[in-house]
Design a protein around this motif. Structure first.
Motif, short mmCIF file in Angstrom:
data_model
loop_
_atom_site.label_atom_id
_atom_site.label_comp_id
_atom_site.label_asym_id
_atom_site.label_seq_id
_atom_site.Cartn_x
_atom_site.Cartn_y
_atom_site.Cartn_z
N GLU A 327 33.05 34.79 37.03
CA GLU A 327 32.56 33.43 37.26
C GLU A 327 31.05 33.32 37.09
O GLU A 327 30.33 34.27 37.40
CB GLU A 327 32.82 33.06 38.71
N TRP A 328 30.59 32.15 36.70
CA TRP A 328 29.15 31.85 36.67
C TRP A 328 28.80 31.42 38.11
O TRP A 328 28.61 30.26 38.41
CB TRP A 328 28.88 30.75 35.66
N ASN A 329 28.77 32.39 38.98
CA ASN A 329 28.58 32.06 40.39
C ASN A 329 27.88 33.24 41.06
O ASN A 329 28.43 34.35 41.12
CB ASN A 329 29.95 31.80 41.03
N THR A 332 29.62 35.06 44.06
CA THR A 332 30.80 35.90 43.87
C THR A 332 30.60 36.92 42.74
O THR A 332 31.40 37.84 42.61
CB THR A 332 32.01 35.02 43.49
N ASN A 333 29.56 36.76 41.94
CA ASN A 333 29.47 37.59 40.73
C ASN A 333 28.04 38.05 40.47
O ASN A 333 27.59 38.10 39.32
CB ASN A 333 30.00 36.75 39.54
N ASP A 362 27.58 26.08 35.40
CA ASP A 362 27.80 26.40 33.99
C ASP A 362 27.82 25.11 33.18
O ASP A 362 28.49 24.16 33.55
CB ASP A 362 29.14 27.14 33.86
N THR A 368 28.10 25.02 42.36
CA THR A 368 29.27 24.65 43.16
C THR A 368 28.87 24.09 44.51
O THR A 368 27.80 24.38 45.02
CB THR A 368 30.15 25.90 43.40
#
Ligand code: REL
Length: 995
Positions: A327-329, A332-333, A362, A368
């Motif tokens: 994910e683009w997060n 979490t990433n 993204d 988010t």
């Protein structure tokens, strides 16, 4: 504007008078294509000179006085020879590239290319005249000249992008004389080289705009010393964005992709425009990944690369699409994202760059839900550790920006801060209205501030990406505010596909180069000189006026938002007026096209002609559709004809695009006009243009007359002609011819058309007009009386209508001078129409006229703009308008303002007004939190309208006084209405002004 106003405005100010003189001098110079003599256009000789500040905009430079110092001139090039260009192998590659381009420019001008000696120190044969170009510290010949005291570089050395240009005798053994270009740095030298190109008459747009170069037999160089000072804004650039279908289609056809063959053309253009910064195309494209030569050549050429606001750490969104995992997060990433970003910085190497930091969702989306300031602060901290780890230097030594774009600005407003060395890139609202500016007393931050601006946009309330819809007047006004509030680190503008934004791009970059050089009053001269440079000095005034008007018209409402309902058919003859204005402009433009020498026509069509013709056609299309729908409702037999007109203009639109793509310039710009622009149903562009909905009706055989007229018609003696147009019409509602008769109750009302006539079916209808013999008209003849009479129309099929005529002989009233006169319960005042003696200075600030600004005649704004808001006092700078009313009592007073946002995030931008001796009322033009919906409406209509309720205790002469409170308020017009609302797009045209 009425003649009386024009006089007022051209003689009203000393400043304006002296400026006019200066501009005249400038225009003589420009007319000769930058000759520093008043040479006629036919002259075969070009003399270049380096008058102080003869930089990008070149405005206010090169006056005759500047050239008195030493006018000896030397031959630089002729038909069969050109000065040799000496550079150094130790210098930047970009200098060699620019020297190569200059060599080609000489060929463009005289027919003979200049020889470039890559290592000037090795030149063996004797030279009469050379151009010695090099960067201080990177060219031994230049350094030797400094050492020997042959050139003095104190004003230049160590500066950003600065250049000394000077003719030096015997600079090097064997060289009799050289024009020396000593750059403070890489771009200092490059700009010096392109300054010669500019002065010998090669347009920066020679490739991108097919601008021809005028042949000269000789080029002379004046024996002068000039310093090109550092640009006032450090990074100046463009963003190629929203590049499909136009730019992408073209690039794929001509270059096979967004590779270095394409990009080097962009780099060269930017450097010729004295820009230095680029955000590359990113719709499906990744600059670094698509062609590894892209970033290398950018650096060699001298272009500072960046990535857009949602592509941090020099990595394109597409690269994430291609290589990203998960994910683009960041929550979490994180590991994957850190690695991804680290690669961006590794690839950067030593290439000059501005690193975008921060993170958005993204693809240009907010992060988010739940993403918060703490997280974003951590992201930026981690990005900076990557930066310092990879570069081995403190993060603060790599230029970075944090774009306060869309939702990101809210984080800032809620208190999020980033280290001081990061440039805060402030943004507009995507519609050319700045959202935020630093306060005058904002503490110093080394990273300073920048602006991200838009000439093109994809998004709410509608995409605008087809043609140029930007006025340099609003761009000037907003960027002037920005500069006045210390925003001078980065100016970058979204230019969409690049073409056809040639003119606003030139302006944005010239203005960024030195905002102090271009005042608002200079804008017409700027446009003229730009036109002169592109079109060989042919018709610069006419072309400048065409550019001014078509951008004004297109900025009123973006073509993508224009539809049959935009303008009013019912009030003020609005649809007809705007169509007439546009079609007459198109005629003027076509006349220029025809009059231009053949060689200039392709350039003219691309830069001006297509945009005017296509826009005028679009206006005709939607007016025809508006009439088609109206006539269908009225049952007019002409309904079908207007459906045909819509089809005709629709076809015409595609033919114009075809001509741009396939015919003009031999099809060089195929696909640039692939952009859809007819058939929008929501913000996103339609896949295809589509024919606007047309109506067809069936007509009865039996003759039936239609009558369209109001029950009561008010007519003022002085504006009768204007008010009557299109108000009373008779027409056929049948498939057979009809007849009509008109009866007037008072013989002093004389019908101009036949009183009794047959209407044949080819006619859409007949507009009935009449004259009034005022002295013989019945009723009360005392001053200002309203006299009532009537008219009856009857005809085929039993049609009948009685119209009450209210005739007002205003002449009987004793009108005051220098005042707007009420008519039909309305007074409409252009903001420019204040009386010359009614502007008051206070605290060095005064209301200043911005002629040509905005949707109608112009505007006024308090200037200079960098003042702290002044709480209301009767001493504040004020301006007044005189108007005369026959009505009294309750009325609405509307203020039409440019849709400026609450720039300093205060309570809002304010001004105050009062009528006569009434108490002053303060208006907050940004009152309350502006809803998304209200914002959409305002940017779509490019206007904010504030409506006040007023009560005038008497009729007669009044004064409306307006006081300044905040900077940034730009007032376009005022409308006082005693009657009912008459909805229209531009508001009521200015009322009669009694001189
Ligand atoms: O105008 C803008 O800044 C945005 O529309 C773009 O930056 C954005 O990148 C868009 O093209 C995204 O896909």
């Amino acid at each position: 504007m009425r003649a009386a106003f024009r006089r007022l405005w051209t003689s009203g100010s000393v400043l304006r008078d002296s400026l006019a003189g200066q501009l005249l001098a400038v225009m003589i110079i420009f007319a000769g294509g930058f000759c520093l003599t008043a040479a006629p256009l036919q002259a075969q000789t070009q003399i270049i000179g380096f008058a102080p500040g003869a930089a990008a905009s070149a405005l206010k430079t090169g006056t005759q006085a500047d050239q008195k110092q030493d006018t000896a001139s030397y031959l630089l090039a002729a038909r069969d020879r050109a000065a040799t260009i000496l550079i150094s192998g130790d210098d930047y590659k970009g200098v060699a590239i620019a020297a190569g381009n200059l060599s080609a420019d000489f060929k463009r001008v005289t027919g003979t290319a200049a020889r470039v000696i890559p290592d000037g120190a090795t030149a063996t044969q004797p030279l009469d005249m050379a151009i010695l170009a090099g960067t201080i510290g990177h060219n031994a010949l230049i350094d030797a000249l400094i050492q020997k005291g042959k050139i003095q570089v104190d004003e230049v050395a160590g500066k950003w992008e600065s250049t000394l240009m000077q003719v030096v005798d015997n600079p090097v053994p064997g060289v009799k004389r050289a024009l020396v270009i000593a750059g403070s740095d890489k771009r200092g030298t490059i700009y010096g080289i392109y300054e010669i190109s500019r002065q010998i008459g090669v347009s920066a747009w020679y490739y991108w705009g097919d601008v021809p170069t005028r042949h000269r037999d000789q080029i002379y160089c004046l024996n002068q010393r000039t310093v090109l000072a550092s640009p006032k804004v450090k990074y100046r650039g463009i963003f190629l964005n929203d590049e499909a279908p136009a730019l992408s289609g073209w690039v794929h056809e001509k270059f096979g992709g967004f590779n270095h063959q394409f990009y080097t053309k962009v780099f060269e253009l930017l450097l010729r425009l004295k820009a230095n910064y680029l955000w590359p195309a990113m719709w499906g494209n990744a600059f670094n990944d698509d062609d590894t030569l892209n970033p290398r050549l950018a650096d060699q050429y001298g272009i500072v690369m960046g990535t857009s606001h949602h592509e941090p750490m020099l990595r394109a969104q597409q690269e994430w699409k291609r290589y990203g995992k998960g994910e683009w997060n960041y929550q979490t990433n994180q590991k994957v994202l850190d690695d991804f970003w680290e690669k961006g910085i590794e690839h950067m190497g030593t290439h000059e760059s501005i690193v975008t930091v921060g993170m958005r969702g993204d693809g240009d989306m907010p992060m988010t839900e739940g993403s918060n300031i703490a997280l974003l602060e951590k992201i930026i901290k981690d990005q900076r550790s990557i930066l310092s780890r990879v570069t081995g230097k403190p993060a603060s030594e790599t230029p970075q920006l944090w774009a306060l774009y869309k939702e990101v600005q809210e984080y800032y407003d809620k208190g999020m801060r980033v280290p001081d060395d990061i440039t805060l890139l402030l943004c507009d609202d995507n519609w050319g209205n700045l959202r935020k500016l630093p306060k005058l007393d904002a503490p110093y931050r080394p990273g300073g501030y920048g602006i991200y601006y838009h000439f093109d946009y994809v998004g709410d309330p509608r995409n605008y990406k087809w043609i140029n819809t930007n006025t340099i007047e609003r761009t000037w006004e907003q960027m002037h505010l920005a500069y006045s509030y210390g925003v001078d680190k980065i100016w970058i503008v979204n230019v969409g596909d690049l073409k056809p934004m040639e003119f606003p791009i030139s302006f944005f970059l010239d203005y960024a180069y030195n905002p102090d050089k271009i005042s608002y009053e200079d804008l017409p001269a700027y446009t003229k000189s730009w036109a002169a440079r592109q079109f060989g000095g042919h018709y610069p005034a006419e072309i400048a006026d065409i550019i001014h008007l078509f951008t004004k018209y297109n900025a009123r409402v973006k073509p993508e938002l224009l539809d049959r309902n935009t303008y009013s058919l019912e009030h003020f003859e609005e649809w007809n007026r705007v169509v007439t204005d546009y079609t007459s402009l198109a005629k003027r433009s076509e006349a220029v096209y025809q009059a231009l020498p053949e060689a200039y026509r392709p350039a003219y069509f691309e830069l001006v002609g297509y945009q005017v013709a296509a826009s005028a056609n679009l206006y005709q299309l939607y007016r025809a559709q508006a009439l088609n729908h109206l006539y269908a409702r009225q049952g007019r037999s002409a309904t079908g004809r207007y459906a045909d007109s819509v089809r005709f203009y629709y076809l015409q639109d595609s033919l114009l695009s075809y001509r741009y793509n396939k015919v003009n310039a031999g099809g060089k710009w195929n696909h640039f006009m692939d952009q859809t622009h007819i058939g929008y149903t929501y913000w996103q562009q339609p896949e295809h243009n589509s024919l606007p909905e047309v109506k067809n009706i069936s007509l009865p055989e039996k003759p039936l007359l239609g009558i369209a007229a109001p029950d009561t018609l008010y007519l003022d003696r002085w504006t009768a002609e204007k008010e009557l147009a299109g108000k009373i019409s008779v027409f056929a509602k049948s498939a057979t011819p009809v007849s009509y008769q008109i009866k007037t109750a008072d013989p002093a009302v004389i019908i101009i058309e036949n009183k009794k006539s047959q209407l044949d079916l080819a006619q859409a209808g007949v507009d009935i007009s009449f004259q009034v013999n005022w002295d013989q008209l019945g009723g009360d003849h005392s001053a200002g009386q309203l006299r009532t009479t009537s008219m009856e129309i009857s005809g085929s099929g039993g049609a009948y209508k009685k119209i009450v005529l209210q005739l007002h002989d205003g002449a009987a009233g004793n009108w005051p001078h220098k005042a707007y006169i009420e008519s039909d319960h309305l007074v409409s005042m252009d903001a420019l129409g204040f009386t010359g003696d009614s502007v008051k200075f206070s605290q060095g600030v005064r209301w200043t006229a911005l002629p040509g600004f905005g949707k109608t005649a112009g505007a006024v704004t308090p200037m200079p703009v960098n003042f702290t808001p002044m709480p209301f006092s009767p001493q504040n700078p004020s301006i007044s308008y005189r108007f005369y009313t026959t009505d009294k009592g309750k009325a609405s007073l509307k203020f039409y303002l440019a849709p400026t946002l609450n720039l300093w995030h205060t309570e809002g931008l304010e001004f105050a007004y009062a009528i006569d001796d009434g108490s002053p009322v303060t208006i907050n033009m940004n009152q309350g939190v502006q809803s998304e919906q209200a914002w959409r409406k305002e940017v779509a209509a490019t206007i904010r309208i504030i409506t006040e309720k007023v009560d005038l205790s008497r009729s007669g002469l009044h004064t409306l006084k307006i006081w300044a409170i905040s900077p940034g308020v730009v007032l376009e017009k005022m409308e006082l209405n005693f009657g009912k609302e008459r909805p229209s797009f531009l508001g009521a045209p200015a009322s009669y002004f009694h001189p």
